[in-house]
Design a protein around this motif. Structure first.
Motif, PDB file in Angstrom:
ATOM      1  N   UNK A   1       0.788  -1.356   0.022  1.00 54.97           N
ATOM      2  CA  UNK A   1       0.111  -0.061   0.011  1.00 54.97           C
ATOM      3  C   UNK A   1       0.957   1.364  -0.097  1.00 54.97           C
ATOM      4  N   UNK A   2       1.895   1.396  -0.487  1.00 56.09           N
ATOM      5  CA  UNK A   2       2.927   2.284  -0.680  1.00 56.09           C
ATOM      6  C   UNK A   2       2.054   3.308  -1.560  1.00 56.09           C
ATOM      7  N   UNK A   3       2.533   4.647  -1.118  1.00 50.30           N
ATOM      8  CA  UNK A   3       2.019   5.872  -1.774  1.00 50.30           C
ATOM      9  C   UNK A   3       3.239   6.492  -2.413  1.00 50.30           C
ATOM     10  N   UNK A   4       3.811   6.632  -3.346  1.00 45.93           N
ATOM     11  CA  UNK A   4       4.908   7.176  -3.863  1.00 45.93           C
ATOM     12  C   UNK A   4       4.548   7.838  -5.156  1.00 45.93           C
ATOM     13  N   UNK A   5       4.291   9.100  -5.326  1.00 50.86           N
ATOM     14  CA  UNK A   5       3.851  10.192  -6.269  1.00 50.86           C
ATOM     15  C   UNK A   5       5.047   9.950  -7.319  1.00 50.86           C
TER      16      UNK A   5
ATOM     17  N   UNK B   1      -0.508  19.113 -17.052  1.00 50.22           N
ATOM     18  CA  UNK B   1      -1.086  20.403 -17.392  1.00 50.22           C
ATOM     19  C   UNK B   1      -0.519  21.623 -16.695  1.00 50.22           C
ATOM     20  N   UNK B   2       0.532  22.251 -17.553  1.00 49.74           N
ATOM     21  CA  UNK B   2       1.008  23.300 -17.134  1.00 49.74           C
ATOM     22  C   UNK B   2       1.955  22.816 -15.897  1.00 49.74           C
ATOM     23  N   UNK B   3       1.704  23.580 -14.883  1.00 49.49           N
ATOM     24  CA  UNK B   3       2.609  23.222 -13.368  1.00 49.49           C
ATOM     25  C   UNK B   3       1.962  22.187 -12.825  1.00 49.49           C
ATOM     26  N   UNK B   4       0.544  21.901 -13.030  1.00 51.26           N
ATOM     27  CA  UNK B   4      -0.130  20.773 -12.360  1.00 51.26           C
ATOM     28  C   UNK B   4       0.144  19.342 -13.261  1.00 51.26           C
ATOM     29  N   UNK B   5      -0.004  18.112 -12.238  1.00 49.58           N
ATOM     30  CA  UNK B   5       0.233  16.999 -12.879  1.00 49.58           C
ATOM     31  C   UNK B   5      -0.583  16.030 -12.246  1.00 49.58           C
ATOM     32  N   UNK B   6      -1.078  14.790 -13.013  1.00 52.82           N
ATOM     33  CA  UNK B   6      -1.737  13.768 -12.391  1.00 52.82           C
ATOM     34  C   UNK B   6      -1.198  12.350 -13.015  1.00 52.82           C
ATOM     35  N   UNK B   7      -1.219  11.691 -11.988  1.00 50.53           N
ATOM     36  CA  UNK B   7      -0.534  10.194 -12.118  1.00 50.53           C
ATOM     37  C   UNK B   7      -1.425   9.279 -11.714  1.00 50.53           C
ATOM     38  N   UNK B   8      -1.619   7.990 -12.760  1.00 46.51           N
ATOM     39  CA  UNK B   8      -2.494   6.982 -11.896  1.00 46.51           C
ATOM     40  C   UNK B   8      -1.799   5.730 -12.404  1.00 46.51           C
ATOM     41  N   UNK B   9      -1.897   4.465 -11.613  1.00 46.07           N
ATOM     42  CA  UNK B   9      -1.235   3.610 -11.994  1.00 46.07           C
ATOM     43  C   UNK B   9      -2.209   2.043 -11.530  1.00 46.07           C
TER      44      UNK B   9
ATOM     45  N   UNK C   1      11.008  21.299  -7.051  1.00 50.01           N
ATOM     46  CA  UNK C   1       9.960  21.425  -5.833  1.00 50.01           C
ATOM     47  C   UNK C   1       8.428  21.125  -6.086  1.00 50.01           C
ATOM     48  N   UNK C   2       8.061  20.276  -5.536  1.00 51.45           N
ATOM     49  CA  UNK C   2       6.356  19.908  -5.889  1.00 51.45           C
ATOM     50  C   UNK C   2       5.946  19.442  -4.652  1.00 51.45           C
ATOM     51  N   UNK C   3       4.578  19.641  -4.707  1.00 49.90           N
ATOM     52  CA  UNK C   3       3.560  19.220  -3.448  1.00 49.90           C
ATOM     53  C   UNK C   3       2.555  18.030  -4.362  1.00 49.90           C
ATOM     54  N   UNK C   4       2.585  16.952  -3.847  1.00 53.20           N
ATOM     55  CA  UNK C   4       1.363  16.109  -4.328  1.00 53.20           C
ATOM     56  C   UNK C   4       0.716  15.438  -3.196  1.00 53.20           C
ATOM     57  N   UNK C   5      -0.823  15.063  -3.506  1.00 53.89           N
ATOM     58  CA  UNK C   5      -1.598  14.333  -2.807  1.00 53.89           C
ATOM     59  C   UNK C   5      -1.772  12.940  -3.467  1.00 53.89           C
ATOM     60  N   UNK C   6      -2.051  12.036  -2.638  1.00 52.55           N
ATOM     61  CA  UNK C   6      -2.307  10.621  -3.229  1.00 52.55           C
ATOM     62  C   UNK C   6      -3.235   9.808  -2.455  1.00 52.55           C
ATOM     63  N   UNK C   7      -3.846   8.902  -3.203  1.00 47.01           N
ATOM     64  CA  UNK C   7      -4.711   7.785  -2.447  1.00 47.01           C
ATOM     65  C   UNK C   7      -4.697   6.653  -3.019  1.00 47.01           C
TER      66      UNK C   7
ATOM     67  N   UNK D   1      -3.692   6.941  -7.340  1.00 46.62           N
ATOM     68  CA  UNK D   1      -4.247   7.961  -8.086  1.00 46.62           C
ATOM     69  C   UNK D   1      -3.381   9.205  -7.233  1.00 46.62           C
ATOM     70  N   UNK D   2      -2.395  10.010  -8.171  1.00 47.93           N
ATOM     71  CA  UNK D   2      -1.804  11.079  -7.470  1.00 47.93           C
ATOM     72  C   UNK D   2      -2.138  12.291  -8.183  1.00 47.93           C
TER      73      UNK D   2
END
Length: 338
Positions: free
Chosen positions: A59-63, A218-226, A264-270, A254-255
C-alpha cells in the motif's frame, strides 16, 4: 524508495482462528485449555495477526514514479520510514490493544538509459528494518521485537508512449506531454528469516508486481494513475513445517500535484489494495484485504543535485491488518553521465 517490514505470514484459519502445527483451533478449545497453554497459543496467534504490520509495501503511496527523466541520470538516496498504529484483529478473540511501531531505513539507486528509443530505468532498494509489536493476550501484555535486513527489491520501468529517450540537453528543451509506462518490481527472499519463528522480517518467497502507469501534465499541475498486482510465490518452509501461499494483491493509486519549480513540488495521493488472501496447506484464511490509504508528499531541492522528500500517510479504510500513520523522510542526490 519507501519500504516496510515484511513478516512471514498469517495463520488465521478459515473460521478466523489460528492454525498451529497441530491443526485448526476453534473458540471452544480455548476454554478447555490450561491457562499457560492457552496463553502460549494466543501469543502465537497475536504474532500471526501482526503479520499485517508487515505488508505495508503493498500500500505504498509514491507519487511521480512514472515521471520522465533524461537518459544517463543516476539517483542515489537514503530513506527513513516510520509506521505506527493499531492492528485490526478478530474481536471474538481475547486479544486487545494490538499496536505496531515499524522503522525502516533503505538505501536505493536508480539509473535511466535508452532502450529502442524509449526511456528505461533500473533500480534497487536495500532495506533494514526494526519492528516492535505489542498487545494484550488474556489481559497479559505480549511484545515481539524483530530487527535485521529486509527483502531486497528491484524495479525495471519502460516508457512506452510520450517522452522518448533524450539527453539532458534535449530533455531541458522538451514540452511536457502525456506519457504511459510499464514497470516490473521484484522482491527477492534475501531478508532475515527463521522458519521456527512465526514473525519474520523476510518473507522467504519471491514477489512480482507488474504495473502500468499514466502521467498527465497540465501546465504546472500533474496527475498520475497506476494499476498493478503483487504476485507471490509459495513459501514451502513456513512456521511449523507448513506451506503458505497467497492470492494476488491488486493495487491502484491516483496522485495529483503542483510543481512550483525544478525539483519543488507537492502531491496528494490515494491508494487501494484488494485481495491477497493467504492459505496454509491448502486451507484458506479469512484475511482478504480491502484497504485504502491517503497521503501527502513534499519534495524540496536544497543544493545542486540534492533534494529532500517528506511524506505523511494515513489509513482511510482498513478491513484487515494495520491501520497506520506513516512518516517518511528521504534524501536524494542525482547526477548525469559524462
Amino acid at each position: 524508495m519507501r519500504t516496510a517490514i515484511a513478516m512471514s505470514g498469517t495463520s488465521d484459519g478459515e473460521n478466523g482462528y489460528g492454525l498451529t502445527p497441530g491443526g485448526t483451533w476453534h473458540r471452544s478449545e480455548f476454554t478447555m485449555m490450561p491457562a499457560r497453554m492457552s496463553r502460549s497459543l494466543l501469543q502465537a496467534i497475536l504474532a500471526a495477526l501482526l503479520l499485517h504490520a508487515a505488508t505495508g509495501h503493498a500500500q505504498e503511496l509514491e507519487p511521480r514514479t512514472y515521471s520522465p527523466s533524461p537518459t544517463g541520470t543516476n539517483f542515489v538516496g537514503l530513506a527513513y520510514n516510520r509506521l505506527t498504529g493499531d492492528v485490526l484483529t478478530d474481536p471474538s478473540l481475547p486479544i486487545s490493544h494490538v499496536e505496531a511501531q515499524i522503522n525502516t531505513v533503505a538505501l536505493g539507486y536508480v539509473r535511466t538509459f535508452g532502450l529502442a528509443d524509449h526511456t528505461a530505468s533500473l533500480g534497487i532498494v536495500i532495506p533494514g528494518v526494526s519492528g516492535d509489536l505489542s498487545g494484550n493476550v488474556i489481559d497479559a501484555p505480549t511484545a515481539i521485537h524483530r530487527e535485521g535486513m529486509g527483502d531486497v527489491r528491484l524495479r525495471f520501468a519502460l516508457n512506452l508512449v510520450g517522452n522518448p529517450a533524450m539527453s539532458p540537453e534535449e530533455f531541458a528543451k522538451r514540452t511536457p506531454e502525456t506519457s504511459i509506462g510499464v514497470s516490473l518490481t521484484m522482491s527477492a527472499p534475501t531478508g532475515q528469516y527463521t522458519s521456527s519463528r512465526l514473525v519474520n522480517i523476510g518473507t522467504n518467497r519471491w514477489s512480482f508486481k507488474p504495473e502500468i502507469g499514466l502521467m498527465q501534465p497540465w501546465g504546472k499541475w500533474f496527475v498520475e494513475a497506476s494499476v498493478g498486482a503483487w504476485i507471490f510465490t509459495t513459501n514451502h518452509d513456513y512456521y511449523g513445517g507448513k506451506t503458505r501461499s497467497q492470492d494476488p494483491l491488486m493495487t491502484a493509486q491516483l496522485n495529483g500535484g503542483y510543481t512550483f519549480g525544478p525539483g519543488l513540488w507537492l502531491a496528494a495521493a490515494i491508494g487501494y489494495a484488494t485481495g491477497g488472501r493467504t492459505s496454509l496447506n491448502g486451507i484458506d484464511d479469512d484475511n482478504r484485504q480491502s484497504n485504502a490509504r491517503y497521503g501527502l508528499t513534499l519534495s524540496v531541492p536544497f543544493a545542486r543535485g540534492w533534494s529532500a522528500k517528506l511524506a505523511l500517510t494515513n489509513g482511510l479504510v482498513t478491513r484487515v491488518g494495520g491501520d497506520y500513520k506513516g512518516v517518511s523522510l528521504a534524501i536524494q542526490y542525482h547526477w548525469f553521465d559524462r
